[in-house]
Design a protein around this motif. Sequence first.
Motif, short mmCIF file in Angstrom:
data_model
loop_
_atom_site.label_atom_id
_atom_site.label_comp_id
_atom_site.label_asym_id
_atom_site.label_seq_id
_atom_site.Cartn_x
_atom_site.Cartn_y
_atom_site.Cartn_z
N GLU A 112 0.81 -1.22 0.00
CA GLU A 112 0.00 0.00 0.00
C GLU A 112 0.84 1.27 0.00
O GLU A 112 0.32 2.37 -0.21
CB GLU A 112 -0.92 0.00 1.23
CG GLU A 112 -2.02 -1.04 1.18
CD GLU A 112 -3.07 -0.75 0.12
OE1 GLU A 112 -3.18 0.41 -0.31
OE2 GLU A 112 -3.77 -1.69 -0.29
N THR A 113 2.14 1.15 0.22
CA THR A 113 3.03 2.31 0.20
C THR A 113 3.44 2.72 -1.21
O THR A 113 3.92 3.84 -1.42
CB THR A 113 4.30 2.01 1.01
OG1 THR A 113 4.90 0.81 0.48
CG2 THR A 113 3.99 1.83 2.48
N VAL A 114 3.28 1.84 -2.17
CA VAL A 114 3.84 2.05 -3.51
C VAL A 114 3.06 3.11 -4.28
O VAL A 114 1.84 3.02 -4.43
CB VAL A 114 3.88 0.73 -4.30
CG1 VAL A 114 4.24 0.98 -5.77
CG2 VAL A 114 4.89 -0.22 -3.67
N GLU A 115 3.79 4.10 -4.80
CA GLU A 115 3.21 5.15 -5.63
C GLU A 115 3.61 5.02 -7.10
O GLU A 115 2.89 5.49 -7.98
CB GLU A 115 3.66 6.53 -5.11
CG GLU A 115 3.20 6.81 -3.67
CD GLU A 115 3.83 8.07 -3.10
OE1 GLU A 115 4.66 8.69 -3.82
OE2 GLU A 115 3.51 8.43 -1.96
N THR A 116 4.76 4.37 -7.34
CA THR A 116 5.27 4.22 -8.71
C THR A 116 5.70 2.78 -8.95
O THR A 116 6.38 2.18 -8.12
CB THR A 116 6.48 5.14 -8.95
OG1 THR A 116 6.08 6.49 -8.78
CG2 THR A 116 7.05 4.95 -10.35
N LEU B 235 -2.44 -7.40 -7.56
CA LEU B 235 -3.36 -6.46 -6.94
C LEU B 235 -2.64 -5.13 -6.73
O LEU B 235 -1.63 -5.07 -6.03
CB LEU B 235 -3.86 -7.02 -5.61
CG LEU B 235 -4.54 -8.40 -5.68
CD1 LEU B 235 -4.85 -8.92 -4.28
CD2 LEU B 235 -5.79 -8.33 -6.54
N LEU B 236 -3.16 -4.08 -7.35
CA LEU B 236 -2.52 -2.77 -7.26
C LEU B 236 -3.17 -1.94 -6.16
O LEU B 236 -4.39 -1.92 -6.04
CB LEU B 236 -2.63 -2.05 -8.61
CG LEU B 236 -2.04 -2.79 -9.81
CD1 LEU B 236 -2.19 -1.97 -11.08
CD2 LEU B 236 -0.58 -3.15 -9.57
N PRO B 237 -2.37 -1.20 -5.38
CA PRO B 237 -2.90 -0.46 -4.23
C PRO B 237 -3.50 0.88 -4.63
O PRO B 237 -3.18 1.45 -5.68
CB PRO B 237 -1.65 -0.26 -3.37
CG PRO B 237 -0.55 -0.13 -4.37
CD PRO B 237 -0.90 -1.09 -5.48
N ASP B 238 -4.36 1.42 -3.76
CA ASP B 238 -4.96 2.74 -4.00
C ASP B 238 -3.92 3.85 -3.97
O ASP B 238 -4.16 4.94 -4.48
CB ASP B 238 -6.05 3.02 -2.96
CG ASP B 238 -7.29 2.18 -3.19
OD1 ASP B 238 -7.48 1.70 -4.32
OD2 ASP B 238 -8.07 1.99 -2.23
N SER B 239 -2.76 3.58 -3.40
CA SER B 239 -1.70 4.59 -3.34
C SER B 239 -1.01 4.80 -4.68
O SER B 239 -0.32 5.81 -4.88
CB SER B 239 -0.64 4.17 -2.30
OG SER B 239 -0.10 2.89 -2.64
#
Length: 326
Positions: free
Chosen positions: A204-208, A223-227
Amino acid sequence: FPLSDGEGTGSVKLGEGVRTLGSRVFFDCINLTRMQIPASITTIGDQAIGYKTEGNSTVKQKGYLIYGYAGTAGEQYAAENGIAFEIMGIIDPFSGDCGSNATWAFDEAAGLLTISGTGPMTSYETSAEVPWEDRWADIAQFVFPAGITFIDPAVYSWTDIDGYWVDAANQHYSSDSCGVLFNKDKTTLIAAPGNLYGAYAVPETVETIEELAFSDSNLSEILLPDSLEVIGEGAFMNCHNLDEIVVPYRVYSIGARAFSTGGLGGFIRVDEDNLNFSNDSYGVLFNKDKTILLQAPSGLTGSYTVPGTVKIIDAYSFFALLHMTE
């Protein structure tokens, strides 16, 4: 450029890191009689060393001597051209340098390549440039120490890997329990090993997600996070087991061919709250108002009618759609 017409005197020691000597690069350097060739050189062109012009002919220089390591391109060139060769030593095929203060060592039995030392690793243009190039097929895992400050993309561009493991004390990189490589605070996912199977949830920390991060992955679900905000070029290229990917609502940038030639038999699905992208009922990816068609899933079959709102079809949007007929 060639050093010719009598330039060069005595001896020349070529530095480590040089990889190619072009044809005739030292041609007609008549005062040059000795050359030390590093192990890093893998290609030596025709008449690159030890030749000169005599009248209207090309001849070998008398008394020329090449210094180098056994089993290298330098020794091969000397043998093929009848030039004297003096062995400086034998290259260890299981270890060597990969930076000013960094070394590598390969444990063949464990399939483990360990990086040691401090500072940045050497920059390489491709995976074929790394010093362990002939060991790629045997490498299963990488281990990086606390002191490494830069890992070149060529190091993780080879996807047939089980895991990347980073010392917890490293201040620049990190890894998770699956052997996925991140920056230190896990806001950037750098590379996932190709030999992951089943499902993987991006933290969930990942932005890029960097370019090619999941390319050639064997995962069947990611599964890609909302972040998440940025998906790099080719990030999910050739993910043949992946049936669907859901683009979260914060994503504002998707690189070219991010989902190209993957399985994606069902959909590229975009969160309905995303302000930048959308999809249609076929799982085709568009910008928000569907004026730009960005990517069709590789599982698209039969015929497809491009919506009338579309003004631009992006490059490679329909690349490798093997089951489409119209």
